[in-house]
Design a protein around this motif. Structure first.
Motif, PDB file in Angstrom:
ATOM      1  N   ASP A  28       0.820  -1.218   0.000  1.00  0.00           N
ATOM      2  CA  ASP A  28       0.000   0.000   0.000  1.00  0.00           C
ATOM      3  C   ASP A  28       0.851   1.264   0.000  1.00  0.00           C
ATOM      4  O   ASP A  28       0.436   2.296  -0.521  1.00  0.00           O
ATOM      5  N   LEU A  44      -7.537   1.557   3.428  1.00  0.00           N
ATOM      6  CA  LEU A  44      -8.203   0.521   4.208  1.00  0.00           C
ATOM      7  C   LEU A  44      -9.590   1.034   4.599  1.00  0.00           C
ATOM      8  O   LEU A  44      -9.713   2.032   5.304  1.00  0.00           O
ATOM      9  N   GLY A  49      -6.465  -4.820   8.288  1.00  0.00           N
ATOM     10  CA  GLY A  49      -5.469  -5.228   7.304  1.00  0.00           C
ATOM     11  C   GLY A  49      -5.304  -6.734   7.224  1.00  0.00           C
ATOM     12  O   GLY A  49      -4.625  -7.239   6.343  1.00  0.00           O
ATOM     13  N   SER A  53     -10.598  -7.897   5.880  1.00  0.00           N
ATOM     14  CA  SER A  53     -10.456  -6.454   5.641  1.00  0.00           C
ATOM     15  C   SER A  53     -10.791  -6.123   4.188  1.00  0.00           C
ATOM     16  O   SER A  53     -10.604  -6.931   3.286  1.00  0.00           O
ATOM     17  N   LYS A  55     -10.066  -3.205   1.183  1.00  0.00           N
ATOM     18  CA  LYS A  55      -9.229  -2.092   0.738  1.00  0.00           C
ATOM     19  C   LYS A  55      -9.781  -1.529  -0.569  1.00  0.00           C
ATOM     20  O   LYS A  55     -10.243  -2.286  -1.416  1.00  0.00           O
TER      21      LYS A  55
END
Length: 160
Positions: A28, A44, A49, A53, A55
């Motif tokens: 990222d 996020l 993470g 999760s 993103k």
């Protein structure tokens, strides 16, 4: 729904732990720096993470797509493996339900590694995906991989 599976192996002189740290754990931050025309940012949206999760990846100016949302399926820091699915975004082209990726870095010859990647494209209904579309996506992924590799070779003290 149909499923198309595509496998790829990419060798590198970078050890598995270092490649995993850069290409997965710090992707990222690193990828927007080394390939800004491909990835503008990563945000996020849900979770910490880890698995489950979500993103949002915003593509760079040079991309034909605007964004995708990734759902992290699994991450194994000890075995250098990572899996996620693209669950939303214009890269699905209204023809795919999702794309799932599994990536694993294994020890290669001479202290390097091999990135073993499996992609599964889940089509909506009876829609067929042309191999050229899959190949174009793989070329973009390979470009990002090679950019991270070049960064690590130019910065040998990074991600130790």
């Amino acid at each position: 729904m149909g499923v198309i599976t595509y496998e790829m192996e990419v060798p590198t002189s970078i050890p598995p732990a270092k490649m995993f740290k850069a290409f997965v754990l710090d992707a990222d931050n690193l990828i927007p720096k080394v390939v800004p025309q491909a990835i503008k940012s990563s945000e996020l949206l849900e979770g910490d993470g880890g698995p489950g999760s979500i993103k949002k990846i915003t593509f760079g100016e040079g991309s034909q797509f605007n964004y995708v949302k990734h759902k992290i399926e699994g991450i194994d820091k000890e075995n250098f493996s990572y899996s996620y699915s693209v669950i939303e975004g214009d890269a699905l082209m209204n023809t795919l339900e999702k794309i799932s990726y599994e990536t694993k870095f294994v020890a290669g010859p001479d202290g390097g590694s091999v990135c073993k990647s499996t992609s599964k494209y889940y089509t909506i209904g009876d829609i067929e995906i042309k191999e050229e579309q899959i190949k174009a996506g793989k070329e973009r992924a390979l470009g990002m991989y090679k950019a991270v590799e070049a960064y690590l070779l130019a910065n040998p003290d990074a991600y130790n």
